[in-house]
Design an enzyme around this catalytic site. Structure first.
Site, PDB file in Angstrom:
ATOM      1  N   GLU A  75      31.246  37.039  40.011  1.00  0.00           N
ATOM      2  CA  GLU A  75      31.042  38.352  40.647  1.00  0.00           C
ATOM      3  C   GLU A  75      32.313  39.153  40.468  1.00  0.00           C
ATOM      4  OE1 GLU A  75      31.418  41.446  43.248  1.00  0.00           O
ATOM      5  OE2 GLU A  75      32.190  39.596  44.148  1.00  0.00           O
TER       6      GLU A  75
ATOM      7  N   GLY B 294      34.416  42.593  40.715  1.00  0.00           N
ATOM      8  CA  GLY B 294      34.609  43.918  41.260  1.00  0.00           C
ATOM      9  C   GLY B 294      35.732  44.616  40.531  1.00  0.00           C
ATOM     10  N   ASN B 295      36.082  45.797  40.980  1.00  0.00           N
ATOM     11  CA  ASN B 295      37.147  46.547  40.326  1.00  0.00           C
ATOM     12  C   ASN B 295      38.525  45.946  40.568  1.00  0.00           C
ATOM     13  OD1 ASN B 295      35.871  49.009  39.063  1.00  0.00           O
ATOM     14  ND2 ASN B 295      35.036  49.167  41.140  1.00  0.00           N
TER      15      ASN B 295
ATOM     16  N   THR C  95      37.901  39.276  40.785  1.00  0.00           N
ATOM     17  CA  THR C  95      36.743  38.609  40.200  1.00  0.00           C
ATOM     18  C   THR C  95      36.601  37.242  40.848  1.00  0.00           C
ATOM     19  OG1 THR C  95      37.089  39.730  38.089  1.00  0.00           O
ATOM     20  CG2 THR C  95      35.651  37.804  38.073  1.00  0.00           C
TER      21      THR C  95
ATOM     22  N   ASP D  68      26.465  45.320  42.047  1.00  0.00           N
ATOM     23  CA  ASP D  68      26.977  44.652  43.245  1.00  0.00           C
ATOM     24  C   ASP D  68      26.192  45.039  44.484  1.00  0.00           C
ATOM     25  OD1 ASP D  68      27.984  47.245  42.857  1.00  0.00           O
ATOM     26  OD2 ASP D  68      29.811  46.839  44.006  1.00  0.00           O
ATOM     27  N   ARG D  69      25.782  46.294  44.558  1.00  0.00           N
ATOM     28  CA  ARG D  69      25.047  46.759  45.738  1.00  0.00           C
ATOM     29  C   ARG D  69      23.654  46.124  45.808  1.00  0.00           C
ATOM     30  NH1 ARG D  69      25.396  53.139  45.592  1.00  0.00           N
ATOM     31  NH2 ARG D  69      24.758  52.945  47.778  1.00  0.00           N
TER      32      ARG D  69
ATOM     33  N   THR E  72      37.294  47.806  46.654  1.00  0.00           N
ATOM     34  CA  THR E  72      37.958  48.978  46.097  1.00  0.00           C
ATOM     35  C   THR E  72      37.335  50.241  46.674  1.00  0.00           C
ATOM     36  OG1 THR E  72      38.387  47.749  44.072  1.00  0.00           O
ATOM     37  CG2 THR E  72      38.626  50.136  43.970  1.00  0.00           C
TER      38      THR E  72
END
Length: 258
Positions: free
Chosen positions: A6, A8-9, A12, A109-110, A132
């Site tokens: 997973e 993200g900005n 990880t 992600d949402r 973020t």
């Protein structure tokens, strides 16, 4: 065993599921230029420290909000794990209705969060993911993604405050003892922490008023735990919400890798 990634900005997450439970989790800073070779060395060493073998992995699912990183993550699975990964957003059936004007705009992600939340919590939901960005997503009682809100994350706000104001230092996020700060650092900590607490409380109240029905609020994400005990607006703090959603999506689509 399943490897769930997973990304993200900012960070990880790599997590390993043995078929019955999550047995290992590691985080790395998200770097779009990190190669498959670098990921492989890093992951192999961490798995060995847990007494696990990379060769024991039989599945891989990837969710990323950083498109330029997907190529290297996919190559990690193909070249070093001998696995064809499932990538959220690429012909993967999520099994969720997306009730917004342009469903393709909903971040991976949402949607994964919405699925992970609905597996455990009944009724209408608000999922707050603090990373973020801070997202507030509405999940209907039938499991559909109904839209939401996106606000700057708490770390992003701290960074902007430091970079835009010459005399304000870079500080760590923590809950201050008092709302009224007696010094610059205390004032910044209070403004950011209690400001975000008020943002959460205010937006949750507005969402509930507009929705018009009872809603359960779940907090997740890298900094969500900061607000535990600071507000009654969040009913549950669930750090495993996203990987639970990834596991469910894997189970729904595992036949695609056969």
């Amino acid at each position: 065993m399943l490897l769930a990634i997973e990304q993200g900005n900012t960070n990880t997450l790599f997590a390993v599921h043995d078929g019955s439970e999550w047995i290992a989790q590691w985080r790395a800073a998200t770097e779009a230029t990190r190669t498959a070779d670098e990921y492989a060395v890093w992951l192999n060493q961490l798995m060995l420290m847990k007494g696990l073998q990379v060769s024991a992995l039989t599945g891989c699912i990837i969710s990323s909000v950083v498109p330029q990183s997907i190529f290297n993550l996919r190559n990690l699975a193909r070249r070093y794990l001998n696995i064809e990964p499932l990538v959220i957003g690429e012909n993967v059936n999520l099994g969720i209705d997306v009730r917004i004007a342009k469903p393709s705009e909903a971040g991976a992600d949402r949607l994964v969060n919405a699925i992970g939340a609905k597996l455990l919590y009944p009724g209408d939901l608000i999922v707050i993911d603090s990373g973020t960005a801070t997202t507030f997503d509405i999940v209907g009682a039938d499991g559909a993604f109904e839209g939401g809100l996106i606000a700057p994350g708490i770390n992003l706000s701290l960074q902007a405050l430091h970079e835009a104001a010459a005399k304000l230092p870079r500080i760590a996020i923590q809950r201050p003892e008092h709302v009224i700060g007696k010094g610059t650092v205390e004032a910044m900590q209070s403004g950011v922490f209690w400001g975000y607490t008020s943002l959460i409380e205010g937006l949750v109240a507005r969402i509930k008023a507009e929705w018009g029905k009872p809603m359960t609020v779940i907090g997740t994400g890298g900094v969500a735990s900061l607000f535990e005990g600071a507000t009654d607006s969040i009913d549950h703090f669930d750090p495993d919400l996203t990987i639970r959603g990834l596991l469910e999506i894997w189970r729904r689509n595992a036949h695609l890798t056969d």
